[in-house]
Scaffold this motif. Structure first.
Motif, PDB file in Angstrom:
ATOM      1  N   MET A   1       1.059  -1.215  -0.121  1.00  0.00           N
ATOM      2  CA  MET A   1       0.177   0.663   0.463  1.00  0.00           C
ATOM      3  C   MET A   1       0.928   0.710  -0.070  1.00  0.00           C
ATOM      4  N   SER A   2       0.397   1.580  -1.057  1.00  0.00           N
ATOM      5  CA  SER A   2       1.142   3.270  -0.807  1.00  0.00           C
ATOM      6  C   SER A   2       1.533   4.587   0.258  1.00  0.00           C
ATOM      7  N   SER A   3       2.387   4.505   0.233  1.00  0.00           N
ATOM      8  CA  SER A   3       2.198   6.315   1.584  1.00  0.00           C
ATOM      9  C   SER A   3       1.441   7.236   1.101  1.00  0.00           C
ATOM     10  N   LEU A   4       0.396   7.734   2.169  1.00  0.00           N
ATOM     11  CA  LEU A   4       0.048   8.858   1.320  1.00  0.00           C
ATOM     12  C   LEU A   4       0.910  10.501   1.956  1.00  0.00           C
ATOM     13  N   ASN A   5       0.919  11.095   1.140  1.00  0.00           N
ATOM     14  CA  ASN A   5       1.627  12.134   1.276  1.00  0.00           C
ATOM     15  C   ASN A   5       0.806  13.049   2.318  1.00  0.00           C
ATOM     16  N   GLN A   6       1.064  14.701   2.656  1.00  0.00           N
ATOM     17  CA  GLN A   6       1.000  15.331   3.486  1.00  0.00           C
ATOM     18  C   GLN A   6      -0.951  15.518   2.648  1.00  0.00           C
ATOM     19  N   GLN A   8      -2.948  14.816   1.102  1.00  0.00           N
ATOM     20  CA  GLN A   8      -3.752  13.619   0.682  1.00  0.00           C
ATOM     21  C   GLN A   8      -4.279  12.877   2.289  1.00  0.00           C
ATOM     22  N   MET A   9      -3.077  12.793   3.880  1.00  0.00           N
ATOM     23  CA  MET A   9      -4.083  13.363   4.380  1.00  0.00           C
ATOM     24  C   MET A   9      -4.653  14.084   5.516  1.00  0.00           C
ATOM     25  N   ARG A  12      -7.839  13.868   3.213  1.00  0.00           N
ATOM     26  CA  ARG A  12      -8.853  12.616   4.195  1.00  0.00           C
ATOM     27  C   ARG A  12      -9.437  12.344   5.232  1.00  0.00           C
TER      28      ARG A  12
END
Length: 147
Positions: A1-6, A8-9, A12
């Motif tokens: 699973m790819s990590s989310l950038n700032q 995207q977080m 969300r």
């Protein structure tokens, strides 16, 4: 699973907070929806809710939940999306508009999100206090027969 950038977080978290907000409170905080073009008009549907035994076991279908989704584009081109529990089309529309404003970097969004965050924290604290009030302490008395 790819990590989310700032970004995207942040989005969300913003979308989750708007989805969990009380519709009437959101309407008071954000009464005027800006001019927009509906990409997907608010529509109700059902999604399957999945669970896991003990949060780590195999997934299973818990049941269906009604959600309303909406997507829109503001005059400036920013696009917003929302998925909210239930059938409240106004809630979905407001949440999508605020998401789009957040994507556009509008300063109008931060005070609304801060108010919703504070109210959500207060609700969680109240719920935790009510649960703590029902806590039962169990203890075992030693009868002395093993001596």
């Amino acid at each position: 699973m790819s990590s989310l950038n700032q970004d995207q977080m942040a989005r969300r978290d913003r979308m989750g907070l708007l989805a969990r907000a009380e519709p009437s409170r959101l309407e008071k905080l954000f009464p005027e929806i800006p001019v927009h073009e509906l990409l997907r008009a608010p529509e109700a549907g059902a999604v399957m809710v999945r669970g896991r035994v003990g949060a780590s076991g195999g997934p299973f279908n818990l049941g269906e939940m009604t959600v309303t989704r909406c997507s829109l584009r503001l005059e400036g081109g920013a696009v917003g999306h929302a998925y909210v529990q239930g059938r409240d089309k106004s809630h979905a529309l407001r949440a999508a508009a605020l998401d789009a404003l957040g994507e556009a970097g509008s300063e109008q969004v931060a005070p609304i999100l801060n108010a919703l965050r504070a109210e959500e924290a207060a609700r969680r604290t109240e719920r935790a206090e009510k649960a703590a009030a029902t806590k039962v302490e169990f203890f075992t008395m030693v009868r002395g027969e093993d001596q």
